[in-house]
Design a protein around this motif. Structure first.
Motif, short mmCIF file in Angstrom:
data_model
loop_
_atom_site.label_atom_id
_atom_site.label_comp_id
_atom_site.label_asym_id
_atom_site.label_seq_id
_atom_site.Cartn_x
_atom_site.Cartn_y
_atom_site.Cartn_z
N GLU A 102 0.83 -1.19 0.00
CA GLU A 102 0.00 0.00 0.00
C GLU A 102 0.88 1.26 0.00
OE1 GLU A 102 -2.56 -0.34 3.39
OE2 GLU A 102 -4.01 -1.55 2.29
N SER A 103 0.48 2.25 -0.77
CA SER A 103 1.21 3.51 -0.82
C SER A 103 0.94 4.32 0.43
CB SER A 103 0.80 4.32 -2.06
OG SER A 103 1.11 3.61 -3.23
N ASN A 142 -0.31 2.97 6.42
CA ASN A 142 -1.53 2.24 6.72
C ASN A 142 -1.55 1.99 8.23
OD1 ASN A 142 0.12 -0.01 7.21
ND2 ASN A 142 -0.48 -1.09 5.36
N LYS A 143 -2.47 1.19 8.72
CA LYS A 143 -2.59 1.02 10.16
C LYS A 143 -1.41 0.28 10.78
CE LYS A 143 -5.57 -3.09 10.00
NZ LYS A 143 -6.85 -3.62 10.42
N TYR A 144 -0.52 -0.27 9.96
CA TYR A 144 0.64 -0.98 10.46
C TYR A 144 1.93 -0.15 10.43
CZ TYR A 144 -2.57 -4.84 9.99
OH TYR A 144 -3.65 -5.64 10.09
N GLY A 145 1.86 1.04 9.88
CA GLY A 145 3.03 1.90 9.87
C GLY A 145 3.19 2.61 8.53
N PHE A 146 4.30 3.32 8.43
CA PHE A 146 4.60 4.07 7.22
C PHE A 146 5.17 3.14 6.15
CE2 PHE A 146 4.93 7.26 10.62
CZ PHE A 146 3.95 8.14 10.15
N GLU A 147 5.13 3.62 4.92
CA GLU A 147 5.65 2.84 3.80
C GLU A 147 7.15 2.60 3.99
OE1 GLU A 147 5.47 2.99 -1.07
OE2 GLU A 147 4.87 4.72 0.07
N PRO A 148 7.58 1.34 3.85
CA PRO A 148 9.01 1.07 4.06
C PRO A 148 9.86 1.64 2.93
CG PRO A 148 7.88 -0.93 3.37
CD PRO A 148 6.83 0.13 3.54
N ARG A 149 11.07 2.07 3.29
CA ARG A 149 11.98 2.56 2.28
C ARG A 149 12.58 1.39 1.54
NH1 ARG A 149 15.95 6.56 5.28
NH2 ARG A 149 16.25 4.67 6.46
N VAL A 150 12.83 1.57 0.25
CA VAL A 150 13.40 0.50 -0.57
C VAL A 150 14.91 0.67 -0.61
CG1 VAL A 150 13.45 -0.55 -2.84
CG2 VAL A 150 11.32 0.37 -1.94
N GLY A 151 15.62 -0.45 -0.41
CA GLY A 151 17.08 -0.45 -0.55
C GLY A 151 17.81 0.21 0.54
#
Length: 160
Positions: free
Chosen positions: A147-148, A151-160
């Protein structure tokens, strides 16, 4: 960050973290490590096995020592899968449900067809069908973009 470095970082820093989110890259880099780790462990076991067995002299403690990294690795893999499901917006509790029939599929190799007659064969076929179906579903979910944003589980993870 490189593929192997990301996989090792995931294993060493987030092995017991079931909250938060993990990107596809993090998941697949850990999968590469999960393929390479047993191979490395096997090679070490071949070369160090005779030495260690002479040191421990028939003691079962060698078995416990050798199995400890695998137990830790399984826990790290489960936590990563839960965080990957969080990235997709699903609860981590979906993981046991998705793997239940896959585990049932695995039991067919321990208890082969034909032991319990026709009913056992039918149950076996159902396990095989749903085991393969759920394994394919889980694999497809792991390829899916998360998800962009948050969401309710946290912020979008950074890639790399």
């Amino acid at each position: 960050m490189g593929l192997l470095k990301t996989g090792f970082a995931c294993f060493t820093t987030k092995a017991f973290t079931f909250s938060g989110r993990s990107s596809r890259y993090e998941y697949w880099s850990m999968l590469v490590i999960s393929i390479l780790f047993p191979l490395l462990y096997l090679v070490l076991g071949i070369f160090l096995g005779p030495i260690l067995s002479s040191v421990f002299k028939g003691s079962k403690s060698l078995i416990y020592i050798m199995s400890l990294p695998f137990i830790l690795f399984v826990i790290a893999s489960i936590s990563l899968s839960c965080r990957r499901l969080h990235d997709l917006g699903y609860s981590g509790w979906l993981y046991p449900m998705l793997t239940a029939c896959v585990i049932g599929f695995g039991t067919l190799f321990v208890f082969p067809f034909g032991i319990g007659g026709m009913a056992h064969d039918l149950i076996g076929v159902v396990y095989v069908f749903f085991g393969i179906l759920q394994a394919v579903m889980f694999l497809a979910m792991m390829f899916k973009k998360g998800e962009s944003g948050g969401n309710k589980y946290g912020f979008e993870p950074r890639v790399g």
